[in-house]
Design an enzyme around this catalytic site. Structure first.
Site, PDB file in Angstrom:
ATOM      1  N   ARG A 218       0.850  -1.185   0.000  1.00  0.00           N
ATOM      2  CA  ARG A 218       0.000   0.000   0.000  1.00  0.00           C
ATOM      3  C   ARG A 218       0.893   1.245   0.000  1.00  0.00           C
ATOM      4  O   ARG A 218       1.759   1.380   0.865  1.00  0.00           O
ATOM      5  CB  ARG A 218      -0.902   0.020   1.234  1.00  0.00           C
ATOM      6  CG  ARG A 218      -1.918   1.154   1.185  1.00  0.00           C
ATOM      7  CD  ARG A 218      -2.860   1.118   2.354  1.00  0.00           C
ATOM      8  NE  ARG A 218      -3.957   2.049   2.128  1.00  0.00           N
ATOM      9  CZ  ARG A 218      -4.827   2.411   3.050  1.00  0.00           C
ATOM     10  NH1 ARG A 218      -4.758   1.910   4.262  1.00  0.00           N
ATOM     11  NH2 ARG A 218      -5.788   3.254   2.762  1.00  0.00           N
TER      12      ARG A 218
ATOM     13  N   ARG B 177      -6.908  -1.716  -1.491  1.00  0.00           N
ATOM     14  CA  ARG B 177      -5.626  -1.843  -0.803  1.00  0.00           C
ATOM     15  C   ARG B 177      -5.304  -3.288  -0.481  1.00  0.00           C
ATOM     16  O   ARG B 177      -6.207  -4.110  -0.317  1.00  0.00           O
ATOM     17  CB  ARG B 177      -5.634  -1.033   0.482  1.00  0.00           C
ATOM     18  CG  ARG B 177      -6.685  -1.531   1.470  1.00  0.00           C
ATOM     19  CD  ARG B 177      -7.178  -0.461   2.374  1.00  0.00           C
ATOM     20  NE  ARG B 177      -8.007   0.459   1.639  1.00  0.00           N
ATOM     21  CZ  ARG B 177      -8.973   1.177   2.165  1.00  0.00           C
ATOM     22  NH1 ARG B 177      -9.222   1.104   3.434  1.00  0.00           N
ATOM     23  NH2 ARG B 177      -9.682   1.989   1.445  1.00  0.00           N
TER      24      ARG B 177
ATOM     25  N   ASP C  79      -4.828  -2.554   5.218  1.00  0.00           N
ATOM     26  CA  ASP C  79      -5.130  -1.354   5.993  1.00  0.00           C
ATOM     27  C   ASP C  79      -5.110  -1.787   7.449  1.00  0.00           C
ATOM     28  O   ASP C  79      -5.738  -2.793   7.799  1.00  0.00           O
ATOM     29  CB  ASP C  79      -6.510  -0.817   5.608  1.00  0.00           C
ATOM     30  CG  ASP C  79      -6.886   0.445   6.372  1.00  0.00           C
ATOM     31  OD1 ASP C  79      -6.022   1.324   6.529  1.00  0.00           O
ATOM     32  OD2 ASP C  79      -8.045   0.551   6.805  1.00  0.00           O
TER      33      ASP C  79
ATOM     34  N   ASP D  11      -5.748  -0.212  11.234  1.00  0.00           N
ATOM     35  CA  ASP D  11      -6.187   0.913  12.060  1.00  0.00           C
ATOM     36  C   ASP D  11      -6.115   0.528  13.525  1.00  0.00           C
ATOM     37  O   ASP D  11      -6.475  -0.597  13.905  1.00  0.00           O
ATOM     38  CB  ASP D  11      -7.638   1.301  11.736  1.00  0.00           C
ATOM     39  CG  ASP D  11      -7.791   1.941  10.376  1.00  0.00           C
ATOM     40  OD1 ASP D  11      -6.882   2.682   9.963  1.00  0.00           O
ATOM     41  OD2 ASP D  11      -8.819   1.693   9.722  1.00  0.00           O
TER      42      ASP D  11
END
Length: 170
Positions: A83, A93, A96, A98
């Site tokens: 990414r 993507r 990811d 988070d």
């Protein structure tokens, strides 16, 4: 040690292998007691029409570093897995990552909001997190992940997500 919860998502490449590799990299970087949720296939949210479905999961563990160090580690794992560091918010993507929870801290800076600002509204975060940390409490509230998830359990979106569990680690 700080208890952490991360949300993982991706829709390009072998996402299952990417998640497992990211978990191994997190362990190598010092995250201990890692638990990885089941993987769930979900429809894209906020993306352009025709965007492939995502696979989502949650990961919990313990971290001895700062939240800034964890944030940088998460960004570096995204880049390592293909990414671009500078990317559009709702683009497809490979990975990811988070930070949903960092202990009981509430953080709101220009670069970071914890708990993640959309965590309590997104089933693709709540359902995997409930698999492995349903009793964890959202900082600043008395509501656990299971409490926040409860009103969603009668929705079609929740039922579909349960049917789209793609891989189980229980």
């Amino acid at each position: 040690m700080t208890a952490i919860a991360l949300s993982l998502g991706g829709n390009l490449g072998d996402v299952s292998a990417t998640f497992k590799s990211a978990a191994a990299d997190l362990a190598q970087a010092g995250v201990t007691d890692i638990k990885l949720s089941s993987f769930y296939r979900t429809a894209p949210v906020g993306c352009v029409p025709g965007t492939p479905d995502f696979i989502n999961a949650a990961l919990t563990g313990n971290w001895t570093g700062s939240v800034e160090e964890l944030h940088e580690l998460c960004r570096s794992l995204e880049v390592k897995n293909g990414r671009p560091r500078d990317h559009e918010a709702y683009a497809s993507r490979t990975l990811d990552v988070d930070i949903v929870f960092f202990g009981s801290e509430k953080i709101n800076t220009a670069d970071l909001t914890i708990p993640h600002k959309e965590a309590s509204n997104r089933l693709f975060v709540l359902v995997p997190l409930a698999d492995i940390a349903g009793d964890w409490t959202f900082p600043g509230t008395d509501s656990s992940v299971n409490d926040v998830l409860k009103p969603f359990k009668k929705t079609d979106e929740f039922k579909e997500l349960q049917l789209n569990c793609t891989e189980s680690f229980r």
